[in-house]
Design a protein around this motif. Structure first.
Motif, PDB file in Angstrom:
ATOM      1  N   ALA A   1      38.502 -44.979 -39.028  1.00 61.99           N
ATOM      2  CA  ALA A   1      37.850 -46.272 -39.240  1.00 61.99           C
ATOM      3  C   ALA A   1      36.347 -46.059 -39.341  1.00 61.99           C
ATOM      4  O   ALA A   1      35.747 -45.378 -38.502  1.00 61.99           O
ATOM      5  N   LEU A   2      35.733 -46.654 -40.343  1.00 72.06           N
ATOM      6  CA  LEU A   2      34.301 -46.485 -40.576  1.00 72.06           C
ATOM      7  C   LEU A   2      33.679 -47.840 -40.874  1.00 72.06           C
ATOM      8  O   LEU A   2      34.166 -48.589 -41.713  1.00 72.06           O
ATOM      9  N   LYS A   3      32.602 -48.148 -40.153  1.00 75.93           N
ATOM     10  CA  LYS A   3      31.830 -49.359 -40.417  1.00 75.93           C
ATOM     11  C   LYS A   3      30.363 -48.955 -40.538  1.00 75.93           C
ATOM     12  O   LYS A   3      29.873 -48.127 -39.782  1.00 75.93           O
ATOM     13  N   ALA A   4      29.670 -49.588 -41.494  1.00 79.66           N
ATOM     14  CA  ALA A   4      28.254 -49.241 -41.676  1.00 79.66           C
ATOM     15  C   ALA A   4      27.485 -50.446 -42.202  1.00 79.66           C
ATOM     16  O   ALA A   4      28.021 -51.266 -42.950  1.00 79.66           O
TER      17      ALA A   4
ATOM     18  N   GLN B   1      29.369 -46.760 -37.428  1.00 76.45           N
ATOM     19  CA  GLN B   1      30.388 -46.643 -36.388  1.00 76.45           C
ATOM     20  C   GLN B   1      31.577 -45.893 -36.975  1.00 76.45           C
ATOM     21  O   GLN B   1      32.109 -46.291 -38.022  1.00 76.45           O
ATOM     22  N   LEU B   2      31.984 -44.812 -36.297  1.00 76.10           N
ATOM     23  CA  LEU B   2      33.084 -43.984 -36.793  1.00 76.10           C
ATOM     24  C   LEU B   2      34.059 -43.721 -35.664  1.00 76.10           C
ATOM     25  O   LEU B   2      33.666 -43.301 -34.568  1.00 76.10           O
ATOM     26  N   SER B   3      35.326 -43.961 -35.900  1.00 76.18           N
ATOM     27  CA  SER B   3      36.367 -43.622 -34.931  1.00 76.18           C
ATOM     28  C   SER B   3      37.510 -42.939 -35.669  1.00 76.18           C
ATOM     29  O   SER B   3      37.885 -43.329 -36.777  1.00 76.18           O
TER      30      SER B   3
ATOM     31  N   ASN C   1      34.944 -41.148 -31.173  1.00 74.57           N
ATOM     32  CA  ASN C   1      34.420 -42.509 -31.169  1.00 74.57           C
ATOM     33  C   ASN C   1      32.903 -42.379 -31.152  1.00 74.57           C
ATOM     34  O   ASN C   1      32.308 -42.156 -30.101  1.00 74.57           O
ATOM     35  N   LEU C   2      32.272 -42.526 -32.318  1.00 73.95           N
ATOM     36  CA  LEU C   2      30.862 -42.208 -32.479  1.00 73.95           C
ATOM     37  C   LEU C   2      30.101 -43.360 -33.127  1.00 73.95           C
ATOM     38  O   LEU C   2      30.664 -44.095 -33.941  1.00 73.95           O
ATOM     39  N   THR C   3      28.845 -43.496 -32.741  1.00 73.44           N
ATOM     40  CA  THR C   3      27.921 -44.391 -33.424  1.00 73.44           C
ATOM     41  C   THR C   3      26.691 -43.583 -33.823  1.00 73.44           C
ATOM     42  O   THR C   3      26.336 -42.602 -33.151  1.00 73.44           O
ATOM     43  N   ALA C   4      26.041 -43.997 -34.915  1.00 76.82           N
ATOM     44  CA  ALA C   4      24.866 -43.261 -35.390  1.00 76.82           C
ATOM     45  C   ALA C   4      23.893 -44.217 -36.051  1.00 76.82           C
ATOM     46  O   ALA C   4      24.284 -45.266 -36.577  1.00 76.82           O
ATOM     47  N   GLN C   5      22.608 -43.830 -36.004  1.00 70.43           N
ATOM     48  CA  GLN C   5      21.554 -44.605 -36.654  1.00 70.43           C
ATOM     49  C   GLN C   5      20.697 -43.636 -37.474  1.00 70.43           C
ATOM     50  O   GLN C   5      20.128 -42.695 -36.919  1.00 70.43           O
ATOM     51  N   LEU C   6      20.644 -43.880 -38.764  1.00 66.59           N
ATOM     52  CA  LEU C   6      19.790 -43.092 -39.650  1.00 66.59           C
ATOM     53  C   LEU C   6      18.494 -43.864 -39.865  1.00 66.59           C
ATOM     54  O   LEU C   6      18.493 -44.955 -40.435  1.00 66.59           O
ATOM     55  N   GLU C   7      17.374 -43.290 -39.392  1.00 66.33           N
ATOM     56  CA  GLU C   7      16.085 -43.949 -39.507  1.00 66.33           C
ATOM     57  C   GLU C   7      15.440 -43.699 -40.862  1.00 66.33           C
ATOM     58  O   GLU C   7      14.950 -44.615 -41.521  1.00 66.33           O
TER      59      GLU C   7
ATOM     60  N   ALA D   1      22.721 -40.060 -32.790  1.00 65.23           N
ATOM     61  CA  ALA D   1      24.168 -40.257 -32.731  1.00 65.23           C
ATOM     62  C   ALA D   1      24.611 -40.200 -31.279  1.00 65.23           C
ATOM     63  O   ALA D   1      24.057 -39.434 -30.481  1.00 65.23           O
ATOM     64  N   GLN D   2      25.619 -41.025 -30.929  1.00 64.49           N
ATOM     65  CA  GLN D   2      26.130 -41.077 -29.567  1.00 64.49           C
ATOM     66  C   GLN D   2      27.648 -41.246 -29.624  1.00 64.49           C
ATOM     67  O   GLN D   2      28.196 -41.687 -30.639  1.00 64.49           O
ATOM     68  N   GLY D   3      28.284 -40.898 -28.503  1.00 58.83           N
ATOM     69  CA  GLY D   3      29.720 -41.156 -28.417  1.00 58.83           C
ATOM     70  C   GLY D   3      30.461 -40.066 -27.685  1.00 58.83           C
ATOM     71  O   GLY D   3      29.913 -39.349 -26.851  1.00 58.83           O
TER      72      GLY D   3
END
Length: 319
Positions: A3-6, A18-20, A49-55, A64-66
């Motif tokens: 599952a991918l949300k962006a 958001q990636l799971s 189960n990861l989240t990330a922010q590209l600046e 990235a965290q998770g």
């Protein structure tokens, strides 16, 4: 499942992700593994189960965290067709990865559930690990730009749950092999930027019945500067060590049990070791022809060293 949300801002490509993943089969990675090691990836499942922010992209900045895990991993040696490495589950928690002036990776905890490893020394003194590694071409020289982009790593703790291992030495005659079971313990924090000591506490059993304890601390990136480790073996059957006694002493071991209490302290490269060796009811067996055996009257030495209970108790400090 994947599952991918962006959410992406088109003007500057700022991205929240958001990636799971669940039960992603790792076997298709076999073709990539073959380039580095002669092993067979028989099974493995990847979960995350990861989240990330590209600046921004230039220069690259992201966070990235998770957490992630690899379950049911099973690696086999392609040459010997024997298990090499496996575990029930390897869990990485509280992961934080960031890239700005430098790359930083922080992991809160790694838990290895039922890990197993096999290590073998062959007749020519090579190991099963050296045989499976594929020789790689020389890496490109590091540029000044690469050198400035340093990598920082921090790990809070490693937990080992119900681990086991197999060790064999075929360079001896007869061959030697032993198993270590019930490995449980903890390895403390690791930090590439701090020269601090890491606590270690691991327990296990040799051949299921002889308890082993390793406890202490060391500087993981420079152990010769700071190390304080206690190692304890109790009630180890000496008959299993006959291959070593035959090679170096020239005799089989007919009977006996070994107890070891070892303390190693290193400070600024200076060793101060306190070793206690207790041999209970040691009895030598038949002579073994070995070119490496010492030419000493060992039967007489054993008889002289025994106390009135038939034990040999040796205190052996080393500096």
């Amino acid at each position: 499942q994947l599952a991918l949300k962006a959410q992406i801002t088109p003007q500057n490509l700022h991205t929240d992700l958001q990636l799971s993943t669940s039960a992603i089969d790792l076997q298709p990675a076999q073709s990539w593994v073959t380039d580095y090691a002669r092993v067979e990836l028989r099974s493995g499942m990847f979960n995350s189960n990861l989240t990330a922010q590209l600046e921004q992209l230039e220069p690259l900045q992201f966070n990235a965290q998770g957490e992630l895990s690899i379950s049911q991993l099973h690696l086999r040696d392609q040459g010997q067709h024997r298990d090499l490495l496996k575990w029930n589950n390897l869990q990485l928690e509280d992961i934080a990865l960031s890239q700005a002036q430098q790359t930083r990776l922080k992991i809160g905890r790694i838990t290895a559930n039922q890990p197993y490893a096999r290590f073998v020394i062959d007749e020519n003194l090579s190991t099963n690990i050296s045989k499976i590694l594929v020789e790689q071409p020389d890496a490109k020289s590091t540029t000044a730009e690469d050198a400035t982009n340093t990598f920082a790593f921090n790990l809070d703790q490693i937990l080992i749950e119900d681990g086991s291992a197999h060790f064999a030495d075929f360079s001896l005659t007869p061959h030697f092999a032993t198993a270590i079971q019930n490995l449980n313990g903890r390895i403390g924090s690791l930090d590439s930027q701090l020269n601090t000591t890491t606590p270690i506490e691991v327990t296990g059993a040799v051949d299921r019945y002889a308890p082993v304890t390793i406890k202490g601390s060391l500087a993981p990136f420079d152990p010769l500067q700071n190390l304080d480790i206690d190692v304890s073996f109790k009630q180890v059957e000496l008959t299993t060590l006959t291959p070593y006694s035959g090679k170096f002493a020239g005799y089989r071991i007919h009977k006996g049990r070994l107890n070891l209490a070892l303390n190693y302290q290193i400070e600024q490269g200076q060793l101060n070791a306190k070793n206690s060796v207790l041999l209970e009811d040691l009895q030598l067996g038949d002579a073994v022809k070995s070119p490496d055996a010492v030419k000493l009257p060992l039967r007489l030495a054993v008889a002289l060293l025994k106390d009135n209970r038939g034990n040999i108790d040796i205190k052996l400090p080393v500096k």
